[in-house]
Design an enzyme around this catalytic site. Structure first.
Site, PDB file in Angstrom:
ATOM      1  CD  GLU A  69      -2.920   1.101   2.373  1.00 24.66           C
ATOM      2  OE1 GLU A  69      -2.601   0.315   3.395  1.00 24.66           O
ATOM      3  OE2 GLU A  69      -3.632   2.114   2.638  1.00 24.66           O
TER       4      GLU A  69
ATOM      5  NE  ARG B 200       2.492  -7.976  10.467  1.00 27.94           N
ATOM      6  CZ  ARG B 200       2.312  -7.057   9.171  1.00 27.94           C
ATOM      7  NH1 ARG B 200       3.493  -6.029   9.452  1.00 27.94           N
ATOM      8  NH2 ARG B 200       1.445  -6.391   8.718  1.00 27.94           N
TER       9      ARG B 200
ATOM     10  CE  LYS C 197       2.792   0.222   4.969  1.00 28.98           C
ATOM     11  NZ  LYS C 197       2.491   0.109   3.749  1.00 28.98           N
TER      12      LYS C 197
HETATM   13  P1  ATP Z   1       1.745  -1.886   8.061  1.00 32.94           P
HETATM   14  O1  ATP Z   1       0.856  -2.957   8.981  1.00 32.94           O
HETATM   15  O2  ATP Z   1       2.850  -1.663   8.766  1.00 32.94           O
HETATM   16  O3  ATP Z   1       1.147  -0.863   7.608  1.00 32.94           O
HETATM   17  P2  ATP Z   1       1.197  -3.479   5.847  1.00 32.94           P
HETATM   18  O4  ATP Z   1       1.336  -4.946   5.931  1.00 32.94           O
HETATM   19  O5  ATP Z   1      -0.019  -2.803   5.843  1.00 32.94           O
HETATM   20  O6  ATP Z   1       2.130  -2.917   6.954  1.00 32.94           O
HETATM   21  P3  ATP Z   1       1.501  -3.403   3.200  1.00 32.94           P
HETATM   22  O7  ATP Z   1       2.133  -2.350   2.256  1.00 32.94           O
HETATM   23  O8  ATP Z   1       0.164  -3.608   3.069  1.00 32.94           O
HETATM   24  O9  ATP Z   1       1.919  -2.963   4.533  1.00 32.94           O
HETATM   25  O10 ATP Z   1       2.391  -4.697   2.829  1.00 32.94           O
HETATM   26  C1  ATP Z   1       2.875  -5.295   1.684  1.00 32.94           C
HETATM   27  C2  ATP Z   1       2.871  -6.607   1.734  1.00 32.94           C
HETATM   28  O11 ATP Z   1       4.260  -6.521   2.762  1.00 32.94           O
HETATM   29  C3  ATP Z   1       1.997  -7.411   2.491  1.00 32.94           C
HETATM   30  O12 ATP Z   1       1.824  -8.616   1.654  1.00 32.94           O
HETATM   31  C4  ATP Z   1       2.273  -7.585   3.871  1.00 32.94           C
HETATM   32  O13 ATP Z   1       1.691  -8.725   4.158  1.00 32.94           O
HETATM   33  C5  ATP Z   1       3.976  -7.735   3.784  1.00 32.94           C
HETATM   34  N1  ATP Z   1       4.436  -7.268   5.090  1.00 32.94           N
HETATM   35  C6  ATP Z   1       4.314  -5.934   5.657  1.00 32.94           C
HETATM   36  N2  ATP Z   1       5.070  -6.239   6.907  1.00 32.94           N
HETATM   37  C7  ATP Z   1       5.752  -7.140   6.972  1.00 32.94           C
HETATM   38  C8  ATP Z   1       6.399  -7.894   7.718  1.00 32.94           C
HETATM   39  N3  ATP Z   1       6.788  -7.174   9.086  1.00 32.94           N
HETATM   40  N4  ATP Z   1       6.861  -9.233   7.590  1.00 32.94           N
HETATM   41  C9  ATP Z   1       6.613  -9.903   6.294  1.00 32.94           C
HETATM   42  N5  ATP Z   1       5.766  -9.155   5.594  1.00 32.94           N
HETATM   43  C10 ATP Z   1       5.279  -8.123   5.689  1.00 32.94           C
HETATM   44 MG    MG Z   2      -1.798  -3.537   4.415  1.00 30.86          MG
END
Ligand code: ATP
Ligand code: MG
Length: 559
Positions: free
Chosen positions: A34, A261, A271
């Protein structure tokens, strides 16, 4: 066609089975960030997993911006994400997509659900909807709008799109099961109204925005994704993912697989929290070298190879975990130990005058760039009558037997040069040494004469030739190994000593030409890079990427 390069994991095993059984003959994955922040080391795990699988199985990995929430998303983040994925060494070719590319198709699929009696327009307020939803123990109640006619639903939904209704007044919901034990299946919202936002891709075209749980499975299906890999918090959403792809006319049915994660000690990864650090000015920006962002790690001096190595080492499982920071650091040490040329730099200078070295003389001494790799060649280091050594490398009296450096009346070797003996210390009023008077032994260049015992070897820089520089030493950004878990705000856990700026450092002249992208080992001090923002030839600025050894482990052992 599994690869030998990277370790296997349960996801690769599923893929192997799907290929063996003929379910798929080509593997397609995606990385769906995102664009509401910069990518961090957790994303790197997901990037390495998705792109690594595509690489190893001869498939493809799409970069898809999951841009359904225009409030917090913007083009700066899109550009940064592209740069970071590319920097890590991955290529999505022509497969760059935006969920917003599919807004028109998604709208069509929503109409399809309405026509099938599987979606309805609901006028409950957000508070009412929450009350109707029920709890983990109690089933939800059906919305009074649930049994609207198809015609009415189609009419209302079209008018929602046309902008006739205010934000929050109506939503489109899936018609599934208000009694489901899985709350995600209790008639989840598929569309909400958002007036007045300008989307970074679609501008002001839409006032109706699809929810993630509707958008994601359809985007996957439209792109022919075979395996949709996501983190464990989406496990409870999988039934909804499957429900969506089952009930709309998409060309294929991707399989969602969840993995845990990455969490890192002394680090926050959400984020939302990273945005707070940036917006409130606790760090210099998204690329501050203390940030766990890819941009921060890059500026700190991490290499793509070190991050990929880390991703391989931590592996992919379903187990919740928090990885030690030392493991990440060891990966960058491992990479840089091989590749970084050695240099000498004095961070806390103390002057040494070599009294028997002629004032007008200078020598250029040959030094290996790497102790284990002759192919990296040699460089010349100038020596003159006055040199800088590290303050810590001198004590009037040895504090203990392990002190292998210079003491009053003792001898030490200047690395790549001669043995010197200190015979006088000049101190300031507070008793701090400000200058050492020494003699050198011309017979000791390159090797110790027979039977000669020298305490140790220290680094140095010729005072006449040395280059002044600013050097930035970094420590963990947080004091607590789980800064986001305790009571109160995580901001209170910030380590006040996470950045130490040294302005008096002196570098050997070969470092004057350092450019962005170069890595060096400053002997006995760690690995360093020129700071990609502040460094220039006139005013060199170096960041320490990592120390040579895990000093925190040593400190912890001493406590
Ligand atoms: P946040 O919760 O920090 O906003 P997010 O998961 O919403 O992170 P996205 O931009 O949606 O952030 O993530 C893109 C991809 O990266 C998704 O498939 C997510 O599952 C993966 N991802 C995000 N954070 C992690 C992490 N700490 N470890 C492994 N994969 C991750
Ligand atoms: Mg997300």
């Amino acid at each position: 066609m599994s690869s030998n390069e990277r370790p296997t994991n349960f996801i690769r095993q599923i893929i192997d089975q799907d290929l063996a059984s003929g379910k798929h003959d080509r593997i397609v994955t995606r990385f769906p960030p995102e664009p509401n922040g910069y990518l961090h080391i957790g994303h790197a795990k997901s990037i390495c997993l998705n792109f690594g699988i595509a690489e190893d199985y001869g498939g493809e990995c799409h970069l898809r911006f999951d841009d359904t929430n225009p409030h917090k998303e913007n083009q700066e983040f899109v550009a940064a994400i592209r740069e970071d994925v590319r920097w890590l060494g991955f290529d999505w070719g022509r497969h760059e997509y935006y969920a917003s590319n599919y807004f028109e198709q998604l709208y069509g699929f929503a109409l399809e659900l309405i026509e099938k009696g599987l979606a309805y327009v609901c006028d409950l307020s957000p508070e009412e909807m929450r009350a109707y939803r029920g709890t983990l123990k109690e089933p939800g109640r059906e919305s009074p709008y649930r049994n609207r006619s198809t015609e009415e639903n189609l009419d209302l939904f079209r008018r929602m799109r046309a902008g006739e209704f205010a934000d929050g007044s109506r939503v489109l919901r899936a018609r599934i099961d208000m009694a489901s034990p899985n709350i995600n299946m209790r008639d989840p919202v598929l569309y909400r109204i958002r007036h007045g936002v300008v989307h970074h891709q679609t501008g002001a075209e839409w006032c109706l925005y699809p929810m993630y749980d509707f958008t994601h499975p359809i985007s996957d299906a439209l792109e022919g994704i075979t395996h949709s890999l996501c983190t464990l918090e989406f496990e409870d959403h999988r039934p909804l993912y499957d429900w969506v792809v089952e009930h709309v006319s998409v060309p294929c049915r991707p399989r969602q697989i969840e993995f845990s994660r990455l969490n890192l000690e002394y680090t926050v990864m959400s984020k939302r929290l990273l945005t707070e650090l940036v917006d409130e000015g606790h760090v210099e920006g998204w690329d501050d070298p203390r940030m766990p962002t890819i941009a921060g790690l890059r500026r700190r001096g991490y290499t793509p190879a070190s991050i990929r190595l880390f991703a391989d080492q931590i592996g992919v499982t379903k187990a919740d975990n928090r990885v030690e920071l030392a493991q990440l650091e060891n990966c960058v040490r491992e990479d840089l130990d091989r590749t970084a040329p050695r240099r000498m730099a004095v961070l806390h200078p103390l002057k040494v005058v070599i009294e028997n070295y002629p004032e007008d003389r200078e020598e250029w001494l040959e030094a290996a760039n790497h102790p284990k790799d002759p192919a990296m060649g040699t460089r010349s280091i100038p020596l003159s009558r006055e040199v800088w050594i590290e303050r810590d490398d001198f004590r009037k009296v040895a504090p203990n037997k392990k002190f292998k450096r210079l003491v009053l009346g003792g001898e030490v070797r200047l690395r790549n040069a001669y043995v010197i003996r200190c015979h006088e210390v000049i101190e300031d009023d507070a008793g701090e040494p400000v200058e050492l008077r020494c003699h050198y032994d011309p017979a000791t260049l390159g090797a110790n004469p027979e039977g000669r015992k020298v305490r140790g070897v220290i680094h140095w820089v010729s005072a006449r030739h040395g280059v002044r520089a600013e050097v930035r030493l970094y420590d963990r950004l947080f004091r607590d190994p789980r800064p986001d878990q305790g009571e109160g705000r995580f901001i209170g856990q910030i380590n006040p000593d996470s950045l130490l700026t040294l302005t008096e450092a002196v570098l050997e002249p070969a470092l004057a030409d350092a450019a962005e992208g170069d890595h060096f080992q400053f002997e006995r001090q760690g690995y360093f890079v020129p700071d990609r923002v502040a460094h220039c030839r006139e005013r060199p600025v170096f960041n320490r990427t990592v120390t040579l050894r895990d000093t925190w482990a040593r400190l912890a052992a001493r406590d």
